[in-house]
Motif scaffolding. Structure first.
Motif, short mmCIF file in Angstrom:
data_model
loop_
_atom_site.label_atom_id
_atom_site.label_comp_id
_atom_site.label_asym_id
_atom_site.label_seq_id
_atom_site.Cartn_x
_atom_site.Cartn_y
_atom_site.Cartn_z
N PHE A 95 0.77 -1.28 0.08
CA PHE A 95 -0.22 0.29 -0.18
C PHE A 95 1.30 1.18 -0.30
N ALA A 96 0.39 1.67 -0.30
CA ALA A 96 0.44 3.51 -0.07
C ALA A 96 -0.17 4.91 -0.20
N VAL A 97 -0.19 5.62 0.59
CA VAL A 97 -0.86 6.93 0.88
C VAL A 97 -0.42 8.08 0.14
N ILE A 98 -0.67 8.29 -1.05
CA ILE A 98 -0.87 9.94 -0.73
C ILE A 98 -1.12 11.39 -0.43
N HIS B 295 -0.88 20.56 -3.77
CA HIS B 295 -1.66 20.17 -4.85
C HIS B 295 -2.30 21.09 -4.88
N ASP B 296 -2.74 21.76 -5.83
CA ASP B 296 -3.69 23.03 -6.14
C ASP B 296 -5.19 22.50 -6.23
N VAL B 297 -5.97 21.84 -5.86
CA VAL B 297 -7.16 21.11 -6.62
C VAL B 297 -7.91 21.78 -8.25
N THR B 298 -7.64 23.20 -8.03
CA THR B 298 -8.34 23.80 -9.56
C THR B 298 -6.88 23.81 -10.36
N SER B 299 -6.56 23.02 -10.22
CA SER B 299 -5.20 23.18 -11.58
C SER B 299 -4.59 21.42 -12.27
N VAL B 300 -5.27 21.38 -13.48
CA VAL B 300 -5.43 20.16 -13.74
C VAL B 300 -4.12 19.88 -14.54
N ASP B 301 -2.58 20.38 -14.48
CA ASP B 301 -1.30 20.04 -14.21
C ASP B 301 -1.29 19.15 -12.83
N HIS B 302 -1.50 19.53 -12.13
CA HIS B 302 -1.73 18.59 -10.51
C HIS B 302 -2.00 17.32 -10.51
N ARG C 118 -0.20 23.17 0.47
CA ARG C 118 1.31 23.34 1.72
C ARG C 118 2.19 22.78 0.93
N PRO C 119 3.22 23.30 0.94
CA PRO C 119 4.85 23.05 0.46
C PRO C 119 5.09 21.77 1.62
N TRP C 120 4.11 20.61 1.61
CA TRP C 120 5.32 19.54 2.98
C TRP C 120 6.25 18.93 1.59
#
Ligand code: BG6
Length: 482
Positions: free
Chosen positions: A39-42, A86-93, A47-49
């Motif tokens: 398993f992995a959790v992302i 992650h910016d939830v509105t940015s498609v690239d992200h 915030r830039p952690w």
């Protein structure tokens, strides 16, 4: 079932819920072997952690919840965590996230399985769900979506959100969380009703006079004034937790104990939910706002609360169904902030029978959900001296040792997602009915606001406004929990 492979993506990975509930729950599932090496959790958030920082946060969260733990286990567990800013509105992200998820899938052999967890500000739920779809984040194995509450703010917004979610997930893949459904005694309602022939035969409109559900809280709105003032007790507690409890109390017996059949039985009941009209709301519901004391604020003076707010911090009312075993039986409820103590309980009041002993106390069955998990039944018997009758309690309860083993609701619910058991999650058809009811009450209150009728003020740290006894249809009835 053990070692279920999956990549879990938590939107809101730096948030309070992840810290207090999700990370400790995942750790316990790891200790139990439900998740192991695969398993992995992302964790994602703005915030830039770094990965390492998230791992530290996870370790701290686990310590805060469990105290001392095996440090090797914890280090091994935390090494499966990754962070993406992650910016939830940015498609690239989403593209970066997709790549990270598939790299981790390969690294940990997760078989293309994905669990997406929406644990952040609800206003972003829809956007995230849409981008999961348009950027094809779903994996080639199983795909499941966990959604926190609130699911919308009324029926219309819930419908929009549901549509957005359903663009990439079907109903069976969506797990709408209501953490009350993870509580021990809430999960015990169906066994209590259907595994006890004595209770089962009595559980109907001929024998039950009313049911009373109380969700009392000692705390006020604390730092959540901004959210709460837009919500109020009706949306915050009734629309979800109270309705779920009531549904379990009033649903017909499911034909089998599968998640599918349990939801079928719930939906059959909820189709017959009586939606109150304006007159019924005015007559049968009481809304209140806590007043202040010398040392505490009154609600309208709390930070981020509108000083003219009509938002209720207390509500009492009743729910009724046209069908089901309790057709026509009033199920009263009340919930509020700044009440005497934290107490979640259900009192089932059985009808009084004509008795040789004249007027006898009602038999009541009480299910206590918080702070203690217990059930008790009141019986009438003779006093030793004879003459009068006395009332005694018969208990179903846990030893301290057992009580300590009751898992946190979140652990149970997250486990259920891994094993694909949707019994204790809210289906859309249920939610829709709950919102219809809440919308009707809110609309009636809106009219009252326009007419200058405000919620009643109640003194803090009691049981809400004295007016709450007005909810009873039979003036001879009263709240059992006093
Ligand atoms: C949440 C509400 O859903 O439930 C809070 O938003 C409330 O306002 C909380 O305090 C109560 O949960 P519990 O498990 O402490 O009874």
């Amino acid at each position: 079932m053990n070692n279920i492979p999956a990549v879990m993506i938590i939107f809101g990975g730096s948030g309070d819920l992840a810290h207090r509930k999700i990370y400790p729950a995942l750790f316990n599932l790891y200790r139990q072997g439900l998740i192991q090496d695969n398993f992995a959790v992302i964790g994602t958030a703005r915030r830039p952690w770094s990965h390492d920082y998230l791992r530290e946060v996870v370790s701290t969260a686990v310590h805060e919840f469990f105290g001392e733990v095996n440090e090797d286990d914890l280090a091994a567990f935390a090494s499966h965590f990754y962070y993406q800013s992650h910016d939830v509105t940015s498609v690239d992200h989403y593209k970066t996230l997709k790549k990270l998820a598939s790299d981790l899938d390969e690294k940990y052999a997760c078989q293309g399985n994905r669990i997406f967890y929406l644990a952040m500000a609800p206003s972003f739920f829809g956007t995230i769900a849409e981008h999961i779809a348009d950027q094809h984040l779903t994996g080639t194995g199983f795909n499941r979506l966990i959604v926190e509450k609130p699911f919308g703010t009324d029926l219309a917004s819930a419908q929009v959100l549901n549509k957005q979610i359903r663009s990439s997930f079907n109903e069976e893949q969506v797990f709408r969380i209501d953490h009350y459904l993870g509580k021990e005694m809430v999960q015990n309602i169906l066994p209590l009703r259907f595994a006890n022939p004595m209770i089962k035969v009595l559980w109907n409109k001929d024998n039950i006079k009313n049911i009373q559900v109380t969700l009392a809280e000692r705390l006020g709105v604390e730092a959540r004034g901004g959210y709460y003032d837009q919500s109020g007790a009706m949306r915050d507690m009734v629309q979800n937790h109270i309705f779920q409890i009531i549904t379990l109390l009033a649903m017909p017996e499911p034909s089998r104990l599968t998640d599918q059949e349990i939801h079928v039985a719930k939906e059959a009941l909820l189709d017959s939910l009586v939606i109150p009209d304006e007159a019924a709301v005015a007559r049968d519901f009481v809304r209140g706002q806590y007043a202040g004391t010398e040392t505490t604020f009154e609600y309208v003076k709390e930070p981020n609360v509108d000083p003219d707010s009509n938002t209720e911090t207390f509500v009492a009312g009743h729910v009724e169904f046209k069908h089901g075993p309790l057709a026509g039986v009033p199920i009263y409820f009340r919930t509020g902030k700044e009440m005497r103590e934290k107490k979640t309980r259900i009192d089932v009041v059985f009808k009084g029978q004509r008795s040789l002993y004249g007027q006898v106390a009602d038999n009541t069955l009480t299910i206590e959900v918080d702070p203690t998990d217990q059930i008790y039944f009141h019986l009438n018997g003779k006093t030793i001296q004879g003459g009068d009758l006395r009332k005694e309690k018969i208990y179903y309860r846990f030893s301290d040792e057992e009580q300590a083993k009751v898992p946190d609701g979140y652990e149970r619910l997250i486990r259920d997602v891994f094993v694909n058991d949707s019994t204790n999650f809210t289906r859309w058809n249920e939610l829709r009915q709950y919102w219809k009811f809440v919308d009707a009450v809110e609309a009636a209150w809106q009219k009252q606001n326009e007419a200058g009728v405000k919620p009643v003020k109640y003194p803090p740290y009691l049981l809400g406004p004295a007016e709450s006894k007005q909810v009873f249809q039979d003036p001879g009835d009263s709240w059992i929990y006093k």
